[in-house]
Design an enzyme around this catalytic site. Sequence first.
Site, PDB file in Angstrom:
ATOM      1  N   ASP A  11     -39.083   4.843 -49.650  1.00 24.72           N
ATOM      2  CA  ASP A  11     -38.937   5.292 -51.039  1.00 24.72           C
ATOM      3  C   ASP A  11     -39.855   6.466 -51.369  1.00 24.72           C
ATOM      4  OD1 ASP A  11     -37.076   3.122 -51.723  1.00 24.72           O
ATOM      5  OD2 ASP A  11     -38.833   1.826 -51.583  1.00 24.72           O
TER       6      ASP A  11
ATOM      7  N   GLY B 119     -34.996  12.536 -49.564  1.00 25.30           N
ATOM      8  CA  GLY B 119     -33.717  13.218 -49.713  1.00 25.30           C
ATOM      9  C   GLY B 119     -33.830  14.686 -50.056  1.00 25.30           C
TER      10      GLY B 119
ATOM     11  N   HIS C 244     -30.611   6.353 -51.247  1.00 18.75           N
ATOM     12  CA  HIS C 244     -30.968   7.645 -51.813  1.00 18.75           C
ATOM     13  C   HIS C 244     -29.845   8.124 -52.726  1.00 18.75           C
ATOM     14  CE1 HIS C 244     -29.910   7.901 -47.447  1.00 18.75           C
ATOM     15  NE2 HIS C 244     -28.873   8.523 -47.954  1.00 18.75           N
TER      16      HIS C 244
ATOM     17  N   THR D  30     -34.214  -7.259 -48.602  1.00 21.44           N
ATOM     18  CA  THR D  30     -33.153  -6.541 -49.308  1.00 21.44           C
ATOM     19  C   THR D  30     -31.847  -7.319 -49.294  1.00 21.44           C
ATOM     20  OG1 THR D  30     -32.527  -5.367 -47.284  1.00 21.44           O
ATOM     21  CG2 THR D  30     -34.146  -4.296 -48.723  1.00 21.44           C
TER      22      THR D  30
ATOM     23  N   LYS E 234     -27.621  -9.755 -27.560  1.00 23.22           N
ATOM     24  CA  LYS E 234     -26.308  -9.309 -27.070  1.00 23.22           C
ATOM     25  C   LYS E 234     -25.174 -10.211 -27.545  1.00 23.22           C
ATOM     26  CE  LYS E 234     -28.209  -9.134 -22.965  1.00 23.22           C
ATOM     27  NZ  LYS E 234     -29.642  -9.038 -23.351  1.00 23.22           N
TER      28      LYS E 234
ATOM     29  N   VAL F  68     -32.404   0.088 -53.335  1.00 24.56           N
ATOM     30  CA  VAL F  68     -31.442  -0.924 -52.894  1.00 24.56           C
ATOM     31  C   VAL F  68     -31.593  -2.202 -53.705  1.00 24.56           C
ATOM     32  CG1 VAL F  68     -30.719  -2.386 -50.964  1.00 24.56           C
ATOM     33  CG2 VAL F  68     -31.289   0.009 -50.558  1.00 24.56           C
TER      34      VAL F  68
ATOM     35  N   ASN G 252     -41.800  18.828 -57.540  1.00 23.32           N
ATOM     36  CA  ASN G 252     -42.194  19.005 -58.947  1.00 23.32           C
ATOM     37  C   ASN G 252     -41.026  18.805 -59.905  1.00 23.32           C
ATOM     38  OD1 ASN G 252     -40.938  21.507 -58.298  1.00 23.32           O
ATOM     39  ND2 ASN G 252     -42.135  22.574 -59.866  1.00 23.32           N
TER      40      ASN G 252
END
EC number: 6.3.4.4
Length: 602
Positions: free
Chosen positions: A75, A79, A105, A189, A203, A456, A590
């Site tokens: 977080d 992005g 994002h 989450t 596997k 999320v 900014n």
Amino acid sequence: MAAAPSATAPKHNYTLGTNASQLELYKYLKTVPPIPELRQAVTIKKYEEASVDDTLYPLIDEHQIIMVVGAFFGDEGKGKTVDAVARHPACTCVARVNSGENAGHTVFDDIGRKYVFNLAPSSLLTPNTRNYVSSECVMDPISFMEREIGQFIKSNMPYKDKLFVGNVFVVTPYHKLLDLLGSAPNSSTLKGMSPIHASKVTKRGIRLDHIFNDEGVLRARLAKDMDTYYGLLKVKGLTDKDVVRRCEEENADGVERVPGYVVDFARAENKIDYLVKLYTERVKNNKDFPRRCDVTHELRAALARGEKLLLEGPQSYWLSNAREKFWESTTSADTTAGGLLASAQFNFQRYKVLVINVHKAPGSSRVGIGANPSSFVPQDYYSAQDIKTLEALPKGGCVDFDKIQNFFYTKAFNTESKTFNGIYEPLEYEDATGKYNIGVAMSIASARHHGECGAVTKKPRVCGFFDCVLHFEVNAVQGPYLSISAVDRGDDYDRIGITIAYVYYDVGNKMVDANGRVYKNGDIIKAGDPVPCEMALYHCYPIVKVINGWKGAPIAASKRRPNEPLPKGVCEFIANVEFFTGAKVISIGNGPRGSDIIYLKQ
């Protein structure tokens, strides 16, 4: 000042106000001798703004593979830097190469439409890019279609020639239910990350190609993998009705944490039939499903043609399952820069690699459980009280951010004292709703003022100071380049604090043996010292250097003229971060827009 949780039994009776245990803790911490670094003079350079062409692009020009990765606990606002790199003319490919939809994002297209991506690369809206979800990723294809691709279908935005999916590991409904039933409250989450990675390393389970091939094999693999799910139900004595009830409880506040198709799976009498039908209709025979390809081959071919590749890192360095220090509370993939490169399966001897670390300050944050020495409150402060969203925070309490931050930095930190040791006093802040420990007040006010909740999970993030102790190791492993997002938040602060060391203290006088070093009360851990494991970090408290802010000289893009000299406080903040971590800050954020970045002359 908040008492640390126990590594073995992190259950506490947390309070809003300052309690006796916090006062007892401070009684000891205030006797810790000041470390010299608190008063050490740091040369304040005059940082100047430069263009992206003069700062970021020359770095990209020198490398073939560029990675944008988180430097704290996720977080961090990666992005914006991803978008900037993806707009370089030679950067044609952007890929997610591991982890899953437990990232989040938000991006906006040119006409202001909002898109939320969890697994798809955030550069899907960037012109002239091809975007890939690689075979080492884990994907819930139903959620992927509903939540991510559905946005493109709804807005008539073409994606078939821009997005390609590899032979990913499939997150099934039972993986998400295993996550729900097996995790501590508010610790996950609920995206099935631990269970799917368990299937991966043993596997078992299925990959995307299984859905498009022999149904008998698909059924057999699902049946074998579901043994774990049925085993958990048996051990816990749960029925399908119990599971459905648990799902409904999780969604009761209006946030859909458990999707409808997962609840339907729990209700289904024949669960294999349900899954086969679900995947046949909504994946195999779905004309809207993205094109599939051998992603690794495509990316290698692009590199061979001289194109540049951007790897978008999910989560962060300290949330990587390959990092020993926070191993118990990490995600399940290796989300360090090295982990991304390994997952991408390139010949690392052949290409030059650029890593851009991204951190966030002020208001550095973490969600979930685990240690977080630089936080205003213990990391499980919200989860232990079942506070799942910002709306669940005390109503009307701690809303005056300006008053709280001023009280925090001018009263709780007695910087004028000759014996000031960088540890704040657990004073109480009072408003119309009651009295609050100043750390609690600062935590609640920061979450509200900065909108700090999980992309999320929607859970309030636990905010704190920029942690130079942890970033020193990040820089040593994958530095030096650093982009710090959200620095314009400092426009609202009278002062800024950064953690330059920890002090270890356990109220029971217990010691922790970590890698052969025994940590005992009073031990100091500075930036550059070995970082101990989480068992010790639970009992570490931040030693904070307080820096003058730049309130009154805002740098927010909406208030600042381009190329205007940066305020002294901003330069002091950057200089101290570089001094204590060894990092090289190349840009600061900014504002909320993708273009709201101030690049620093190198």
